[in-house]
Design a protein around this motif. Structure first.
Motif, PDB file in Angstrom:
ATOM      1  N   SER A 223       1.408  -1.239   0.093  1.00 46.44           N
ATOM      2  CA  SER A 223       0.196  -0.054   0.163  1.00 46.44           C
ATOM      3  C   SER A 223       0.865   1.230  -0.167  1.00 46.44           C
ATOM      4  O   SER A 223       1.838   0.908   0.329  1.00 46.44           O
ATOM      5  CB  SER A 223      -0.848  -0.276   1.458  1.00 46.44           C
ATOM      6  OG  SER A 223      -0.130   0.067   1.925  1.00 46.44           O
ATOM      7  N   ASP A 263      -4.637   1.849   0.646  1.00 47.05           N
ATOM      8  CA  ASP A 263      -4.550   0.983   1.668  1.00 47.05           C
ATOM      9  C   ASP A 263      -4.115  -0.076   0.970  1.00 47.05           C
ATOM     10  O   ASP A 263      -4.368  -1.546   1.602  1.00 47.05           O
ATOM     11  CB  ASP A 263      -5.179   1.054   2.948  1.00 47.05           C
ATOM     12  CG  ASP A 263      -6.909   0.081   3.010  1.00 47.05           C
ATOM     13  OD1 ASP A 263      -6.910   0.754   1.436  1.00 47.05           O
ATOM     14  OD2 ASP A 263      -6.989   0.420   3.795  1.00 47.05           O
ATOM     15  N   ASP A 264      -4.350   0.017  -0.443  1.00 43.18           N
ATOM     16  CA  ASP A 264      -4.852  -1.598  -0.794  1.00 43.18           C
ATOM     17  C   ASP A 264      -3.179  -2.127  -1.268  1.00 43.18           C
ATOM     18  O   ASP A 264      -2.388  -1.390  -1.567  1.00 43.18           O
ATOM     19  CB  ASP A 264      -5.175  -0.985  -2.663  1.00 43.18           C
ATOM     20  CG  ASP A 264      -4.536  -2.392  -3.331  1.00 43.18           C
ATOM     21  OD1 ASP A 264      -4.691  -3.486  -3.506  1.00 43.18           O
ATOM     22  OD2 ASP A 264      -5.885  -2.295  -4.324  1.00 43.18           O
TER      23      ASP A 264
END
Length: 279
Positions: A223, A263-264
């Motif tokens: 992320s 936040d991926d």
């Protein structure tokens, strides 16, 4: 006369090595039994054997040792050989110290922070890149994403030729950070698209060429919230290996997908710092 086994014990050199020295003409036995092929040596050969071992211990090759034994050397010639060997050893030490520094640095990664140790930093050449970008003073690093829409809108009339062959995928993007020290607020950054050709400038969007550079680079799998770990890994490597930063660092977005989520964990980003060796 001394049998080869006994001579081997006296000089502390293995029998196969003595046979090899005989084969290459470095130290031949005084007699070889014509029936058994057994080799015999004389006590008078001990000084010659000791000189061979002394020169070998200094790192001279067998060819160099053979030349010394057969031709003899003046003191000045011997000094020249020793000076050359001194320089060679010095170079080897320097190379080994560099490798030792790399090992110590990686050990330091593990001891200080396990996460940073997962990054492999390399030096790589990067060719000049033509980009369209918008540069601004941003409230924080996360705000750089707000500039990409502005750049894309400015390119839009020419997007098929400028970003092709798949403009629908958004083209190759990156962020450049111009601050020479870490700042949490009011950061100087630019959002950029890699171009295939020049397009007219529009609004705040500028078209320019990023210069070729040698990059200290690593790849961050994760992320954007944790991308600081990758920057830290590269900065530690730069300092530990005697380089300095000579331009804005880059975050090259190799994989992401809209809409962007900080936040991926699936995103892939290359971190690049242009560097040069400190003289």
């Amino acid at each position: 006369m001394i049998k080869i086994g006994e001579f081997s014990k006296l000089v502390q050199v293995s029998v196969p090595t003595l046979r090899y020295y005989d084969q290459v003409g470095l130290l031949k036995p005084v007699e070889v039994d014509t029936v058994t092929g057994y080799r015999y040596y004389a006590a008078s050969q001990l000084p010659k054997m000791h000189r061979i071992l002394a020169l070998k211990g200094l790192g001279f090759s067998l060819e160099q040792i053979a030349a010394v034994l057969s031709e003899g050397l003046t003191p000045e010639q011997m000094r020249g050989m020793l000076r050359l060997r001194h320089a060679q050893i010095g170079q080897q030490i320097a190379e080994m110290q560099a490798q030792l520094g790399e090992v110590e640095m990686r050990l330091g990664y593990i001891e200080r922070e396990e996460q940073i140790a997962t990054y492999d930093v390399i030096l790589k050449p990067v060719e000049p890149l033509l980009v369209a970008s918008v540069r601004a003073i941003l409230p924080n690093h996360s705000a750089s994403g707000s500039l990409f829409g502005e750049v894309y809108d400015a390119i839009c009339p020419h997007v098929a030729k400028a970003l092709g062959p798949n403009p629908g995928q958004g083209g190759q993007t990156m962020v450049l950070w111009y601050d020479t020290e870490f700042k949490e607020r009011d950061v100087d950054g630019a959002a950029a698209f890699l171009l295939r050709c020049r397009v007219p400038e529009r609004g705040r969007m500028r078209v320019h060429e990023l210069p070729a550079a040698t990059m200290a680079s690593t790849v961050h799998h994760g992320s954007y919230n944790t991308i600081g770990d990758a920057h830290t890994a590269v900065l530690v490597w730069i300092e530990a290996n005697g380089y300095r930063i000579v331009g804005p660092d880059r975050e090259v977005y190799l994989y992401n997908k809209a809409p962007i989520h900080l936040d991926d964990p699936t995103y892939v980003t290359e971190i690049q710092y242009p560097v040069e060796k400190v003289s």
